[in-house]
Design a protein around this motif. Structure first.
Motif, mmCIF file in Angstrom:
data_model
loop_
_atom_site.group_PDB
_atom_site.id
_atom_site.type_symbol
_atom_site.label_atom_id
_atom_site.label_comp_id
_atom_site.label_asym_id
_atom_site.label_seq_id
_atom_site.Cartn_x
_atom_site.Cartn_y
_atom_site.Cartn_z
ATOM 1 N N SER A 137 61.429 136.921 2.659
ATOM 2 C CA SER A 137 61.631 136.800 1.213
ATOM 3 C C SER A 137 62.737 137.715 0.684
ATOM 4 C CB SER A 137 60.319 137.099 0.477
ATOM 5 O OG SER A 137 59.907 138.429 0.733
ATOM 6 N N GLU A 138 63.140 138.714 1.466
ATOM 7 C CA GLU A 138 64.193 139.647 1.051
ATOM 8 C C GLU A 138 65.583 139.219 1.520
ATOM 9 O OE1 GLU A 138 62.219 143.974 1.099
ATOM 10 O OE2 GLU A 138 62.143 142.961 3.047
ATOM 11 N N ILE A 139 65.662 138.185 2.323
ATOM 12 C CA ILE A 139 66.930 137.755 2.900
ATOM 13 C C ILE A 139 67.573 136.706 1.997
ATOM 14 C CG2 ILE A 139 68.035 136.652 4.886
ATOM 15 C CD1 ILE A 139 65.776 137.835 6.607
ATOM 16 N N PRO A 140 68.790 136.959 1.547
ATOM 17 C CA PRO A 140 69.480 135.976 0.704
ATOM 18 C C PRO A 140 69.672 134.651 1.450
ATOM 19 C CG PRO A 140 70.673 138.065 0.744
ATOM 20 C CD PRO A 140 69.604 138.148 1.786
ATOM 21 N N SER A 141 69.775 133.581 0.698
ATOM 22 C CA SER A 141 69.915 132.260 1.328
ATOM 23 C C SER A 141 71.347 131.981 1.772
ATOM 24 C CB SER A 141 69.437 131.165 0.371
ATOM 25 O OG SER A 141 70.188 131.208 -0.824
ATOM 26 N N ARG A 142 72.329 132.555 1.119
ATOM 27 C CA ARG A 142 73.732 132.289 1.472
ATOM 28 C C ARG A 142 74.230 133.299 2.499
ATOM 29 N NH1 ARG A 142 76.764 132.528 -3.754
ATOM 30 N NH2 ARG A 142 78.450 132.697 -2.250
ATOM 31 N N ALA A 143 74.977 132.790 3.477
ATOM 32 C CA ALA A 143 75.475 133.635 4.566
ATOM 33 C C ALA A 143 76.351 134.774 4.045
ATOM 34 C CB ALA A 143 76.241 132.796 5.580
ATOM 35 N N GLU A 144 77.140 134.520 3.034
ATOM 36 C CA GLU A 144 78.003 135.553 2.473
ATOM 37 C C GLU A 144 77.178 136.735 1.956
ATOM 38 O OE1 GLU A 144 80.589 135.401 -1.427
ATOM 39 O OE2 GLU A 144 81.437 134.102 0.123
ATOM 40 N N ALA A 145 76.115 136.431 1.249
ATOM 41 C CA ALA A 145 75.230 137.482 0.729
ATOM 42 C C ALA A 145 74.474 138.163 1.867
ATOM 43 C CB ALA A 145 74.253 136.893 -0.287
ATOM 44 N N ARG A 176 75.783 144.513 6.214
ATOM 45 C CA ARG A 176 76.737 145.634 6.235
ATOM 46 C C ARG A 176 76.185 146.841 5.490
ATOM 47 N NH1 ARG A 176 80.299 141.426 5.358
ATOM 48 N NH2 ARG A 176 80.423 141.920 3.142
ATOM 49 N N THR A 177 75.540 146.626 4.357
ATOM 50 C CA THR A 177 74.978 147.722 3.575
ATOM 51 C C THR A 177 73.887 148.454 4.355
ATOM 52 O OG1 THR A 177 75.489 146.601 1.501
ATOM 53 C CG2 THR A 177 73.792 148.309 1.426
ATOM 54 N N LEU A 178 73.001 147.682 4.975
ATOM 55 C CA LEU A 178 71.900 148.288 5.728
ATOM 56 C C LEU A 178 72.381 149.081 6.939
ATOM 57 C CD1 LEU A 178 69.272 145.411 5.686
ATOM 58 C CD2 LEU A 178 69.113 147.609 4.509
ATOM 59 N N PRO A 211 79.162 135.191 12.805
ATOM 60 C CA PRO A 211 78.330 136.315 12.365
ATOM 61 C C PRO A 211 79.060 137.639 12.483
ATOM 62 C CG PRO A 211 77.483 135.393 14.408
ATOM 63 C CD PRO A 211 78.602 134.496 13.941
ATOM 64 N N ASN A 212 79.952 137.739 13.446
ATOM 65 C CA ASN A 212 80.713 138.959 13.633
ATOM 66 C C ASN A 212 81.538 139.271 12.385
ATOM 67 O OD1 ASN A 212 81.752 141.133 15.138
ATOM 68 N ND2 ASN A 212 83.602 139.972 15.503
ATOM 69 N N SER A 213 82.153 138.260 11.796
ATOM 70 C CA SER A 213 82.984 138.505 10.626
ATOM 71 C C SER A 213 82.149 138.904 9.415
ATOM 72 C CB SER A 213 83.811 137.268 10.299
ATOM 73 O OG SER A 213 82.964 136.199 9.915
ATOM 74 N N LEU A 214 80.882 138.553 9.418
ATOM 75 C CA LEU A 214 80.013 138.903 8.300
ATOM 76 C C LEU A 214 79.449 140.306 8.413
ATOM 77 C CD1 LEU A 214 77.980 135.592 8.047
ATOM 78 C CD2 LEU A 214 79.759 136.370 6.490
#
Length: 102
Positions: A42-50, A56-58, A80-83
């Motif tokens: 439930s804490e994971i955003p639905s869009r790959a960009e988000a 990266r923040t974590l 996924p590497n670029s994200l």
């Protein structure tokens, strides 16, 4: 290896050469990584960009080894590497077991 990556090691099987399932999509791999670092679904955003921003923040101040294994192609790893990739070290291709043998 623990001394080089004191905050842990993450592993994702991308299922690139599995005969009984499709390879993971980049968003699926990133979602698995986010779950691995403790986020609930439930804490994971639905869009790959988000998802990439959250990842990266974590991991911004962590020293982790992230292994993406069994990729069907370099593109499957690049997405996924670029994200979420923060290392300045280049990735190197590893051939699947049995590649190049006759």
């Amino acid at each position: 290896m623990r001394d080089r990556f004191p905050d842990g090691r993450l592993y994702v099987n991308l299922h690139g050469f599995d005969h009984d399932r499709q390879p993971l999509e980049p968003g699926e791999a990133l979602e698995l990584l986010l779950r691995s670092v403790g986020l609930a679904a439930s804490e994971i955003p639905s869009r790959a960009e988000a998802q990439g921003r959250v990842f990266r923040t974590l991991l911004a101040d962590r020293q982790l080894l992230i292994l993406l294994a069994n990729a069907a192609s370099a593109e499957q790893v690049r997405a996924p590497n670029s994200l979420g990739h923060a290392s300045r070290k280049p990735l190197r291709q590893v051939d699947p077991p049995g590649a190049g043998t006759a």
